[in-house]
Motif scaffolding. Structure first.
Motif, PDB file in Angstrom:
ATOM      1  N   ASN A   1       0.757  -1.027  -0.183  1.00 52.71           N
ATOM      2  CA  ASN A   1      -0.014  -0.074  -0.103  1.00 52.71           C
ATOM      3  C   ASN A   1       0.795   1.297   0.104  1.00 52.71           C
ATOM      4  O   ASN A   1       0.483   2.169   0.869  1.00 52.71           O
ATOM      5  CB  ASN A   1      -0.978  -0.105   1.231  1.00 52.71           C
TER       6      ASN A   1
ATOM      7  N   SER B   1      -5.269  -0.690  -2.855  1.00 52.34           N
ATOM      8  CA  SER B   1      -6.484  -0.190  -1.815  1.00 52.34           C
ATOM      9  C   SER B   1      -7.149   0.717  -2.929  1.00 52.34           C
ATOM     10  O   SER B   1      -8.184   1.093  -2.272  1.00 52.34           O
ATOM     11  CB  SER B   1      -5.883   0.568  -0.839  1.00 52.34           C
TER      12      SER B   1
ATOM     13  N   GLN C   1     -10.470   0.987  -0.740  1.00 52.50           N
ATOM     14  CA  GLN C   1     -10.381   0.356   0.646  1.00 52.50           C
ATOM     15  C   GLN C   1      -9.637   1.456   1.496  1.00 52.50           C
ATOM     16  O   GLN C   1      -8.678   1.957   1.152  1.00 52.50           O
ATOM     17  CB  GLN C   1      -9.404  -0.868   0.540  1.00 52.50           C
TER      18      GLN C   1
ATOM     19  N   ARG D   1      -6.997   1.793   4.283  1.00 51.27           N
ATOM     20  CA  ARG D   1      -5.994   0.956   5.165  1.00 51.27           C
ATOM     21  C   ARG D   1      -4.740   1.696   5.334  1.00 51.27           C
ATOM     22  O   ARG D   1      -4.544   2.539   4.497  1.00 51.27           O
ATOM     23  CB  ARG D   1      -5.487  -0.236   4.038  1.00 51.27           C
TER      24      ARG D   1
END
Lengths: 287, 573
Positions: free
Chosen positions: A112, A166, A247, A249
């Motif tokens: 990420n 993500s 997402q 994260r």
């Protein structure tokens, strides 16, 4: 209100792409998106690999790193980790990202890294004159696949979702308004944001008209936070434009920041003490 | 027997028997007791099992090589004897496990059985303290004070009740075992010194030296024998505001180092030969885009997977010429563990001053051995930082500007006037792609020419005569120690001998090498590889043709005795 205009992000170099190349539309969208976000050019770094689309940093008046074939992602990661204040955008093509550089893509995704990765996917090698790429279709004829491509194409969006990116989206060079918005959302997203930008090669694989007919928008009721549905959408045939997956994260940058904050401050003299072997010296922690 | 000022001890056994930790604790105790020491180890390439060996040499004077003839051979099992008996010196003593090892009759008069397994079980309930029984037996033979060992044991097992006591009991029991050999190799007591000393390995000296040089970004991929630099900096860099990351491969490691340095960080990676092979394309990139960075290559036996746990100096060609085209770089080879510290500082300074990739060549022997060194003073170091675009007006700024030195101001992101695109494609002064003959020749001249001053200014390690008349030794890296020791002994024999070790091999200090050998009858070039890479480099770069290339390719470092043999061979002929 933005004070910078898209033209402010143009460099004095003119793109060297063929007339009609999809990369013009992607570049225009990028200029517009950077203006919309009012990005400070001196705090923006565009990192690319090698290929037609990877020439892009030269056409922007920001900082740029035109790296080696396949290597924009690890270079971009180093830029962002070393200076988290910077906005880092990696760009490249499907050969750069999914053939020679494919080894880095899943790792950028799972880490990420706080970088936007904009791939101009034309399903062909343009700069080397038309050979099959990892996203070329089965049975596609090309100079390197005279009997038709014997391989199935890679699905970069599914790969990105599976590997832990993500933010995963698809845009198209011929739909600059939507692509501009996607780029803005991707850059503003915290973490690794991947955009597959359909960008036809009008010289070696002119898919412009067929792609225009094939694209559909992601259904309004699609829930981009549902990873399984996003995966399903990515695996399905056809070209859905929009955000497939998103997402929240912690990013790599945040995780390293936490490591830094937990570290007990030290200096080189203390570290040297750890090796001390002077007679009678206090026994330090093992160095 | 009168007290000796040097003793060589070799421990041998099966990996997992505590051979290494026994050697480590004795070495540390010796260093803390005021001795100089240097270790020499071989490792099995396997994780569990396989023969392992730990040799250390102790002296009250600085030590330059690990020693050839073993004075005290300690065998934990039969294989240890079978593999190491021929290292024993003419008067060497053998300590061996009373149950596991059978010693041939002709050696029995100088061999002493030690109940390693048996006593360890008696005292601690298992064979775990076997290595401390061995340590105790060693101390008696060399008249070594056990106090520093006990201190270390207490410290190591402070959190495990009873373990320290059992270990110390095993130590004393071992000493009793060989009590009748007491004084067989009495070591002179260490000289009382006030100076600060450290016990440190080459890899550790590089890691802490990098911190002294200001490194704040490290990326690496695990590889023997360089991994402990990655591991050590993983803990330490965050403590000084830096960052260490383990990447998916060596290419990503160096690529991220490029990215970090692009922003102004002092960035490095560490690897071994196979990793450098993967990094070669990026070395050319960093040279062309003029990105400062440092790569440590702890050389191991090659080619291919080769000998991962053995030493070799066979990456010199790769370091000098690796990458396509003709790419600038500085190649540095430290000559000792202490020099590893100063050389990594040099490496960062060259990288920053000339905006080039710098390759620091060590080898498995130098990287992993422990040595007592003089503690460096970080405050006395000269630390160089790169020339930047700060203060230059936007309209005047050219990233790759032709300058007198060939070094151009580097724009760093965040600086509004320094914006440019770093690129590996041939480019003009602005960094814009350009392929004209003038641009390519101009930029190659700038990139390669800027390093020319290094030929005359680089540090050199020398010993003995500055212009020897009998024998001139030229070498690089870790062979310096044994050569230095041999030079001393040869000069004691009345010969005019000297050693000249360029620390920077690229760019090569050709005229200084020529001056060194001007009066020499013989020029000997010892190196640990097959093809004599340094000898070829000397022939290519200098007017010297008549040299003796001594390339040794057995995975082991030179001993001073082997260098003495080289010197003697031709004298006899």
């Amino acid at each position: 209100m933005s004070t910078r205009k898209p033209n402010d992000y143009k460099s004095e170099l003119k793109p060297i792409w063929c007339p009609g190349c999809g990369d013009f539309g992607v570049l225009a969208s990028l200029y517009r998106s950077m203006a919309d976000m009012d990005l400070d050019p001196s705090k923006t770094v565009i990192v690319s690999g090698i290929g037609c689309s990877s020439r892009l940093p030269h056409f922007a008046s920001t900082y740029g790193v035109h790296t080696l074939h396949g290597r924009p992602l690890p270079v971009a990661m180093g830029v962002k980790l070393a200076n988290p204040e910077l906005t880092v955008i990696a760009v490249g093509g499907d050969g750069d990202g999914f053939a020679i550089g494919a080894g880095h893509f899943p790792h950028a995704s799972r880490r990420n890294i706080d970088v936007t990765y904009l791939v101009m996917d034309n399903e062909i090698y343009g700069l080397t004159k038309g050979q099959a790429s990892p996203t070329s279709l089965f049975e596609q004829k090309a100079p390197s696949t005279p009997f038709g491509n014997p391989e199935d194409p890679l699905n970069p969006l599914a790969l990105a979702i599976a590997a832990g990116a993500s933010f995963v989206a698809r845009g198209a060079s011929f739909n600059t308004k939507a692509l501009t918005e996607l780029i803005t959302q991707a850059v503003e997203h915290k973490g690794f944001s991947y955009i597959d930008a359909m960008s036809p090669c009008t010289t070696f694989n002119n898919t412009q008209e067929s792609w225009k007919d094939a694209v559909t928008d992601v259904a309004p009721d699609h829930d981009p936070t549902d990873r399984v549905k996003a995966f399903d959408l990515a695996l399905r045939g056809g070209f859905s434009l929009g955000i497939l997956y998103r997402q929240e994260r912690t990013t790599q940058t945040e995780r390293y920041k936490a490591i830094l904050e937990q570290a007990k401050p030290s200096d080189v003299n203390v570290m040297l003490d750890g090796f001390n072997a002077r007679k009678g010296a206090a026994i330090g922690k093992p160095a | 027997m009168s007290a000796r000022n040097s003793v060589v001890v070799r421990l041998a056994g099966e990996s997992g028997e505590g051979v290494i930790s026994c050697g480590d604790i004795l070495t540390q105790a010796a260093a803390r007791g005021g001795y100089y020491t240097q270790t020499f180890r071989t490792f099995p390439a396997e994780i569990k099992g396989g023969p392992c060996m730990y040799q250390f040499r102790l002296s009250d004077e600085p030590i330059w090589s690990h020693g050839k003839d073993v004075d005290l051979l300690v065998c934990f099992n039969q294989e240890a004897w079978d593999l190491n008996w021929d290292s024993l010196g003419p008067e060497g003593v053998i300590l061996y496990d009373s149950v596991e090892v059978t010693i041939p009759d002709e050696y029995l008069d100088r061999a002493r059985p030690v109940r390693m397994d048996e006593l360890a079980k008696e005292i601690g309930g298992s064979t775990r303290a076997k290595n401390m029984v061995a340590a105790g037996a060693i101390t008696a033979v060399i008249d070594f004070d056990t106090t520093p060992i006990e201190e270390l044991v207490l410290r190591r097992y402070a959190h495990k009740e009873g373990v320290a006591d059992a270990n110390i009991a095993a130590l004393h029991a071992g000493a009793d075992e060989s009590a009748d050999l007491a004084g067989r190799y009495p070591l002179v007591p260490p000289v009382e010194v006030e100076e600060d000393r450290m016990l440190i390995s080459g890899n550790q000296a590089i890691a802490v030296g990098a911190v002294a040089a200001g490194v704040n970004y490290f990326a690496g991929y695990p590889i023997t024998p360089a991994s402990d630099i990655l591991e050590w900096l993983s803990v330490r860099l965050p403590q000084v505001g830096g960052l260490t990351i383990q990447c998916e491969d060596e290419i990503a490691s160096l690529a991220s180092v490029v990215g970090a340095s692009y922003t102004g960080a002092k960035a490095m990676t560490a690897t071994s030969g196979p990793g450098i092979s993967l990094m070669n394309e990026l070395i050319g990139y960093a040279g062309t885009a003029e990105i400062p960075l440092v790569i440590v290559d702890a050389q191991r036996g090659g080619p291919s997977t080769g000998l991962p746990t053995k030493t070799e100096q066979s990456d010199l060609n790769q370091a000098l010429y690796g990458s396509h085209g003709e790419a600038p770089r500085v190649v540095i080879a430290p000559v000792s563990v202490e020099d590893c510290f100063y050389s990594i500082v040099d490496a960062f300074n060259y990288a920053e001053e000339y905006q080039v990739p710098v390759i620091l060549l060590t080898d498995q022997g130098l990287a992993t051995r422990l040595e007592v060194i003089h503690r460096p003073d970080p405050d006395a170091l000269n630390i160089v930082t790169r020339r930047t675009s700060a203060g230059i007006a936007r309209e005047d700024y050219k990233r790759y500007e032709y300058t007198d030195t060939g070094v151009s101001p580097m724009g760093l992101p965040g600086e509004p006037n320094g914006m440019y695109v770093a690129t590996g494609i041939e480019h003009d002064e602005y960094g814009h792609p350009g392929y004209t003959p003038e641009i390519h020749l101009g930029m190659q001249t700038k990139r390669l020419g800027k390093l020319e001053p290094v030929r005359e200014t680089s540090r050199v390690a020398t010993h003995g005569e500055a212009q020897p008349e009998d024998i001139a030794f030229i070498g690089f890296g870790s062979t310096f120690g044994p050569v230095r020791e041999a030079v001393d002994r040869l000069r004691e024999q009345g010969l005019s001998v000297g050693a000249f070790y360029p620390r920077v091999l690229g760019p090569f200090p050709a005229s200084r090498v020529e001056a060194f050998v001007a009066n020499a009858t013989r020029i000997i070039v010892p190196e640990v590889n097959y093809t004599g890479q340094l000898a070829r480099l000397i022939k290519a770069e200098t007017s010297i043709n008549d040299l003796e290339s001594v390339a040794k390719c057995d995975g082991l470092p030179f001993t001073a005795e082997a260098i003495m043999d080289l010197a003697a061979q031709e004298v006899a002929a």
